[in-house]
Design a protein around this motif. Structure first.
Motif, PDB file in Angstrom:
ATOM      1  N   ASP A 197      51.905  26.320  31.568  1.00  0.00           N
ATOM      2  CA  ASP A 197      51.272  26.997  30.430  1.00  0.00           C
ATOM      3  C   ASP A 197      51.205  26.013  29.261  1.00  0.00           C
ATOM      4  OD1 ASP A 197      50.457  28.588  28.334  1.00  0.00           O
ATOM      5  OD2 ASP A 197      52.161  29.977  28.443  1.00  0.00           O
ATOM      6  N   THR A 198      50.125  25.242  29.227  1.00  0.00           N
ATOM      7  CA  THR A 198      50.037  24.184  28.209  1.00  0.00           C
ATOM      8  C   THR A 198      49.883  24.761  26.807  1.00  0.00           C
ATOM      9  OG1 THR A 198      47.646  23.936  28.556  1.00  0.00           O
ATOM     10  CG2 THR A 198      49.113  22.507  29.856  1.00  0.00           C
ATOM     11  N   ALA A 199      49.205  25.892  26.675  1.00  0.00           N
ATOM     12  CA  ALA A 199      49.076  26.520  25.358  1.00  0.00           C
ATOM     13  C   ALA A 199      50.442  26.999  24.871  1.00  0.00           C
ATOM     14  CB  ALA A 199      48.095  27.675  25.408  1.00  0.00           C
ATOM     15  N   GLY A 200      51.221  27.602  25.771  1.00  0.00           N
ATOM     16  CA  GLY A 200      52.561  28.058  25.410  1.00  0.00           C
ATOM     17  C   GLY A 200      53.467  26.897  25.040  1.00  0.00           C
ATOM     18  N   LEU A 201      53.346  25.786  25.793  1.00  0.00           N
ATOM     19  CA  LEU A 201      54.170  24.610  25.516  1.00  0.00           C
ATOM     20  C   LEU A 201      53.805  24.008  24.150  1.00  0.00           C
ATOM     21  CD1 LEU A 201      56.441  23.252  27.114  1.00  0.00           C
ATOM     22  CD2 LEU A 201      54.733  21.688  28.074  1.00  0.00           C
ATOM     23  N   ALA A 202      52.508  23.948  23.856  1.00  0.00           N
ATOM     24  CA  ALA A 202      52.070  23.435  22.553  1.00  0.00           C
ATOM     25  C   ALA A 202      52.579  24.324  21.421  1.00  0.00           C
ATOM     26  CB  ALA A 202      50.546  23.359  22.505  1.00  0.00           C
ATOM     27  N   THR A 203      52.530  25.637  21.626  1.00  0.00           N
ATOM     28  CA  THR A 203      53.031  26.564  20.604  1.00  0.00           C
ATOM     29  C   THR A 203      54.535  26.399  20.425  1.00  0.00           C
ATOM     30  OG1 THR A 203      51.266  28.145  21.068  1.00  0.00           O
ATOM     31  CG2 THR A 203      53.222  29.012  19.976  1.00  0.00           C
ATOM     32  N   PHE A 204      55.254  26.201  21.516  1.00  0.00           N
ATOM     33  CA  PHE A 204      56.703  25.977  21.440  1.00  0.00           C
ATOM     34  C   PHE A 204      57.018  24.752  20.581  1.00  0.00           C
ATOM     35  CE2 PHE A 204      60.331  23.573  23.182  1.00  0.00           C
ATOM     36  CZ  PHE A 204      61.367  24.441  22.853  1.00  0.00           C
ATOM     37  N   TYR A 205      56.345  23.632  20.856  1.00  0.00           N
ATOM     38  CA  TYR A 205      56.652  22.415  20.093  1.00  0.00           C
ATOM     39  C   TYR A 205      56.184  22.524  18.643  1.00  0.00           C
ATOM     40  CZ  TYR A 205      58.640  20.338  24.183  1.00  0.00           C
ATOM     41  OH  TYR A 205      59.472  20.101  25.263  1.00  0.00           O
ATOM     42  N   ALA A 206      55.102  23.241  18.400  1.00  0.00           N
ATOM     43  CA  ALA A 206      54.696  23.489  17.009  1.00  0.00           C
ATOM     44  C   ALA A 206      55.759  24.309  16.295  1.00  0.00           C
ATOM     45  CB  ALA A 206      53.346  24.219  16.982  1.00  0.00           C
ATOM     46  N   ALA A 207      56.328  25.301  16.987  1.00  0.00           N
ATOM     47  CA  ALA A 207      57.390  26.122  16.390  1.00  0.00           C
ATOM     48  C   ALA A 207      58.641  25.287  16.116  1.00  0.00           C
ATOM     49  CB  ALA A 207      57.725  27.296  17.310  1.00  0.00           C
ATOM     50  N   VAL A 208      58.955  24.361  17.012  1.00  0.00           N
ATOM     51  CA  VAL A 208      60.108  23.476  16.793  1.00  0.00           C
ATOM     52  C   VAL A 208      59.894  22.638  15.530  1.00  0.00           C
ATOM     53  CG1 VAL A 208      61.376  21.481  17.705  1.00  0.00           C
ATOM     54  CG2 VAL A 208      60.807  23.403  19.223  1.00  0.00           C
ATOM     55  N   ILE A 209      58.695  22.074  15.403  1.00  0.00           N
ATOM     56  CA  ILE A 209      58.373  21.267  14.217  1.00  0.00           C
ATOM     57  C   ILE A 209      58.525  22.108  12.942  1.00  0.00           C
ATOM     58  CG2 ILE A 209      56.411  20.224  12.990  1.00  0.00           C
ATOM     59  CD1 ILE A 209      57.271  18.271  14.927  1.00  0.00           C
ATOM     60  N   GLN A 210      58.013  23.325  12.975  1.00  0.00           N
ATOM     61  CA  GLN A 210      58.106  24.196  11.796  1.00  0.00           C
ATOM     62  C   GLN A 210      59.565  24.513  11.482  1.00  0.00           C
ATOM     63  OE1 GLN A 210      55.422  27.501  12.503  1.00  0.00           O
ATOM     64  NE2 GLN A 210      53.689  26.126  12.759  1.00  0.00           N
ATOM     65  N   GLY A 211      60.354  24.753  12.528  1.00  0.00           N
ATOM     66  CA  GLY A 211      61.779  25.011  12.324  1.00  0.00           C
ATOM     67  C   GLY A 211      62.511  23.795  11.773  1.00  0.00           C
ATOM     68  N   MET A 212      62.146  22.613  12.240  1.00  0.00           N
ATOM     69  CA  MET A 212      62.776  21.388  11.728  1.00  0.00           C
ATOM     70  C   MET A 212      62.488  21.214  10.245  1.00  0.00           C
ATOM     71  SD  MET A 212      62.043  18.852  14.983  1.00  0.00           S
ATOM     72  CE  MET A 212      62.661  17.341  14.216  1.00  0.00           C
TER      73      MET A 212
END
Length: 198
Positions: free
Chosen positions: A153-168
């Protein structure tokens, strides 16, 4: 009589960028901006239009300077995994740097804005969506090259890493150190799906 010093538009824009980054769009008043920039309100309006247009220009400058590490990493690395990992590691360094306000202007600039700032929120949301789409393109590259399991799920993976960046970004504003953020980056990369064995 001494001649008035010429208005340095670039220096004024940098000062405004830092003020917006530190306090957010809505909490940064025109009075604070003009005081920090060393100009009167008419000069601000003449040079930049209004506060919203000044903010837009400041955000674009941010993207071309402090925030450019992400675009470079996504363009330069040979694989999607390497690109995403580099973005996370460079975000850890950039967000925690003592040389400027913590975090990311694009992530924090419109937090807690009222309805009158909807255009500003939309501007920043657009930048964040563009970044997520860029992550997805690089992840899709790895899927197409067989470096990710079929059906990932590349869209889900991209959203996950975007969320990590926002959390950082948020963590850095709460005082997280470079080392703290690197641990987040390392843990996030452990979620990257392993390629299927041939």
């Amino acid at each position: 009589m001494a001649r008035q010093r010429a208005f340095d538009r670039e220096a004024a824009l940098e000062t405004a960028l830092l003020a917006f980054w530190r306090h957010g769009y809505e909490a940064t008043s025109v009075a604070e901006l003009t005081a920090a920039m060393g100009i009167k309100p008419p000069s601000l309006y003449a040079a930049f239009g209004d506060k919203r247009r000044l903010f837009e220009e400041a955000v674009r400058r941010y993207q071309e300077t402090y925030g450019a590490f992400s675009t470079r990493a996504l363009a330069e690395e040979p694989t999607g995994r390497a690109a995403v990992e580099r973005v996370l590691r460079e975000a850890a360094a950039e967000y925690a740097s003592p040389d400027h306000p913590a975090g990311c202007l694009v992530i924090t600039g419109a937090v807690n804005c009222g309805p009158e700032s909807a255009e500003v929120e939309e501007l920043l949301r657009g930048f964040r969506e563009d970044a997520k789409a860029a992550f997805k393109r690089r992840i899709d590259d790895d899927l197409a090259a067989g470096r990710l399991p079929a059906g990932t799920d590349t869209a889900g993976l991209a959203t996950f890493y975007a969320a990590v960046i926002q959390g950082m970004s948020t963590q850095s504003r709460d005082g997280a150190s470079h080392a703290d953020l690197l641990r987040v980056a390392d843990l996030a990369m452990s979620a990257w799906p392993a390629a299927s064995e041939p």
